[in-house]
Design a protein around this motif. Sequence first.
Motif, short mmCIF file in Angstrom:
data_model
loop_
_atom_site.label_atom_id
_atom_site.label_comp_id
_atom_site.label_asym_id
_atom_site.label_seq_id
_atom_site.Cartn_x
_atom_site.Cartn_y
_atom_site.Cartn_z
N PHE A 1 34.21 43.82 51.03
CA PHE A 1 32.85 43.74 49.40
C PHE A 1 33.72 41.99 49.16
N TYR A 2 34.34 41.62 49.75
CA TYR A 2 34.64 40.13 49.38
C TYR A 2 33.84 39.19 49.55
N PRO A 3 33.07 38.70 47.88
CA PRO A 3 32.03 38.08 48.79
C PRO A 3 31.74 36.76 49.20
N SER A 4 31.10 36.51 49.82
CA SER A 4 30.64 34.93 51.12
C SER A 4 29.71 34.24 50.02
N VAL A 5 30.24 32.71 50.80
CA VAL A 5 28.78 31.58 49.58
C VAL A 5 27.71 31.85 50.91
N PHE A 6 27.24 32.74 51.56
CA PHE A 6 25.75 32.83 52.37
C PHE A 6 24.95 34.15 51.04
N ASP A 7 26.18 35.19 50.84
CA ASP A 7 25.56 35.93 50.12
C ASP A 7 24.26 36.13 49.07
N PRO A 8 23.15 35.87 48.95
CA PRO A 8 22.07 36.23 48.14
C PRO A 8 22.74 37.10 47.06
N LEU A 9 22.45 36.27 45.21
CA LEU A 9 23.21 36.14 44.26
C LEU A 9 22.98 37.62 43.57
N ASP A 10 22.38 38.57 43.93
CA ASP A 10 22.69 40.08 43.52
C ASP A 10 23.38 40.74 44.67
N CYS A 11 23.81 40.14 46.03
CA CYS A 11 24.10 40.95 46.80
C CYS A 11 26.03 40.28 46.37
N GLN A 12 26.37 39.19 45.97
CA GLN A 12 27.75 38.46 45.52
C GLN A 12 27.31 39.77 44.86
N LEU B 1 44.72 47.01 35.92
CA LEU B 1 46.19 45.87 36.17
C LEU B 1 47.02 46.54 35.03
N THR B 2 46.70 47.07 33.81
CA THR B 2 47.29 47.30 32.83
C THR B 2 48.48 48.16 32.67
N THR B 3 48.21 49.30 34.23
CA THR B 3 49.09 49.99 34.30
C THR B 3 50.09 49.73 35.53
N THR B 4 49.24 49.29 36.52
CA THR B 4 49.63 48.27 37.79
C THR B 4 50.08 47.13 38.08
N PRO B 5 50.86 46.56 36.90
CA PRO B 5 50.16 44.66 36.69
C PRO B 5 51.18 44.30 38.14
N SER B 6 50.01 42.98 38.74
CA SER B 6 50.48 42.98 39.76
C SER B 6 49.50 41.34 40.43
N ASP B 7 50.68 40.62 39.66
CA ASP B 7 49.63 38.82 40.07
C ASP B 7 49.15 38.75 41.36
N THR B 8 49.31 39.50 41.99
CA THR B 8 48.70 39.28 42.98
C THR B 8 47.00 39.31 43.91
N ALA B 9 47.29 40.92 43.18
CA ALA B 9 45.98 41.67 42.45
C ALA B 9 44.48 40.75 41.84
N ALA B 10 45.66 40.08 40.43
CA ALA B 10 44.89 39.12 39.44
C ALA B 10 44.41 37.84 40.22
N ALA B 11 45.08 37.52 41.14
CA ALA B 11 45.04 36.19 41.74
C ALA B 11 43.59 36.38 42.34
N LEU B 12 43.67 37.78 43.60
CA LEU B 12 42.51 37.87 44.44
C LEU B 12 40.99 38.66 43.23
N LEU B 13 41.00 39.22 42.79
CA LEU B 13 40.26 39.31 41.83
C LEU B 13 39.03 37.78 41.21
N LEU B 14 40.08 37.15 40.69
CA LEU B 14 39.89 35.85 40.33
C LEU B 14 39.49 35.44 41.22
N SER B 15 40.15 35.36 42.26
CA SER B 15 39.85 34.11 43.74
C SER B 15 38.45 34.78 44.10
N SER B 16 37.38 36.14 43.76
CA SER B 16 36.56 36.59 45.00
C SER B 16 35.20 35.48 43.77
N LEU B 17 35.55 35.24 42.81
CA LEU B 17 34.61 34.69 41.29
C LEU B 17 34.08 33.17 42.37
N GLY B 18 35.14 32.79 43.02
CA GLY B 18 35.00 31.10 43.65
C GLY B 18 33.73 30.93 43.65
#
Length: 544
Positions: A20-31, A45-62
């Motif tokens: 599920f991690y987006p790839s640079v070659f994925d079409p826009l709708d697929c991303q 993250l409101t119930t189980t805060p995790s810096d690692t999870a937040a970092a992964l989520l934000l990096s997936s938008l790269g």
Amino acid sequence: MDMKKPGYQSSSQRIILLIFYPSVFDPLDCQLAKLCMFNLCFEPLTTTPSDTAAALLLSSLGHLHKLVWHTGSDRPAVALFRALFHMYHRHCSKTFSQDINRFLRGLISGFPYFIPNALDFIEGLRETTPDSPVYLEILKLLHTQVVFTPEEQAAIYYHFYLQVLKRASLQKEIPPQKTVKFLSYLAENSIMVDDGSWRLGNGILAVCQNLLICHGTENLYLEIGDLLFYMMTRYIDTDIQDRAMFYYTLLTSATDAKIAALLKTVSGTQSFNQALSTLLPENNDQERCSQVHILDEPVLDWQRIKMDIIQQNEESNIYDKNKDDNSDLMSYLEDLNTTKFVISATYSLKIKDVSFQNIYAITVHIDTGESYEDIKDINITSLSCNEAEEININIFPIKPVPSKFSSWIEFVKDKKTYRSNLPDIVLTLTDIMTPLQSDSKGDLYKELWKKLTQGSKQNGTKCIQSVKIIHKDQTEFEEVIKDNLNHYRVVDETDTSVVKFGMFLPPSYHLLLHCHGNSKHMVVFMVTDFPSVLPYIDHLLSSL
């Protein structure tokens, strides 16, 4: 196995995350689809805060973020905001909202035209997570970016910035002073920004309306008053001028509650005329009636400083002494028909009653009568007791006769409107006359005298001659005219035995005097193409 437990990741969970991690070659709708699925792989993250999870989520938008940044295209931007919306809607933690704030700051700074997308984004968050402070936090961030925008960029993207200010002006938590300062810049530079367009003026007034509704006038009275005053007097669009005048009238004569009630109604479904009718005197609610308090004694000092006659269109100077045809009568009269003269008066206005320390929304009214063109009301934002305001008044004569103009003033103090009379503006005969220029031979004077004494019509009026005898010899006569008429004397080196005076009476009339005498009296021959002036010059000569 719990895939969503942050502390535990099996090989199968890691594989799913990679799928599920987006790839640079994925079409826009697929991303976008992958980002939504990737987001669901994590516990809120409101119930189980995790810096690692937040970092992964934000990096997936790269990849999506880089696509927006390098192309500035709308479709990737919409996909990015949708992905951010899904993420925050699931993980509405304070840490995650701060990350989103930083994300948006850079995006809006580089691409102001994405502001509508950002506003839709935070509006969606407010509707779905009403208890979250993210709406106000991001709006404050956008507001700060707008009010500190460089002037060149503000002029280009003003339409988007005004959308932010319109939202921010409805939030009591956002101070309005910098908003008004930004609006003042746009108004004062409206010609440069967008040719003084209706769209620009309408956007500025929409923000002003929200400010008056939400913040009242206590802390904004001078700032927003100056802005509205400028727009009602200087903005080039007539509709914007009228609306600014309406807001300015409310600001200076109505309570905050009345202003808010009326403007909320105007912005709603009720018609403008129906809303305005609530302020009319016939309404039963007496609190809505704005009364004018008439002052018996003048509270302001109104002093004349100077008064001059000037030629308005300087490119055609009929009194240019360097012109070769200055003595040519036909050329002179032709120039006179295309030249406009104005009596420029300067007056000083100062508070003399100590009980009126500071007054606002000052309007000076002047009634000129039928012999002069109407003078527009003069508006002054404010005046304090320790300052004097110099007022320039342009008076355009229709018939050059001495006159008195009644004048009065209206102003606001402590939310009350007052009216006080001012001393009359007095125009004497010498105020409305200017010397007739001529060369050392007095050729223009001679040509005019010849034309006027032939009994012809000048400017559609019959020329009139008159004679007056003054019981003074020439020496005494020349002595007494020093203070009154010497300014109008025409020098004629070819005939020094006769004293000549030439007066021009704006807009296009003349008065010529031809004086000669003996040891007992002076005979004054007068000719003019404006007969109404003769009684006044007769009175002036009798007073010598």
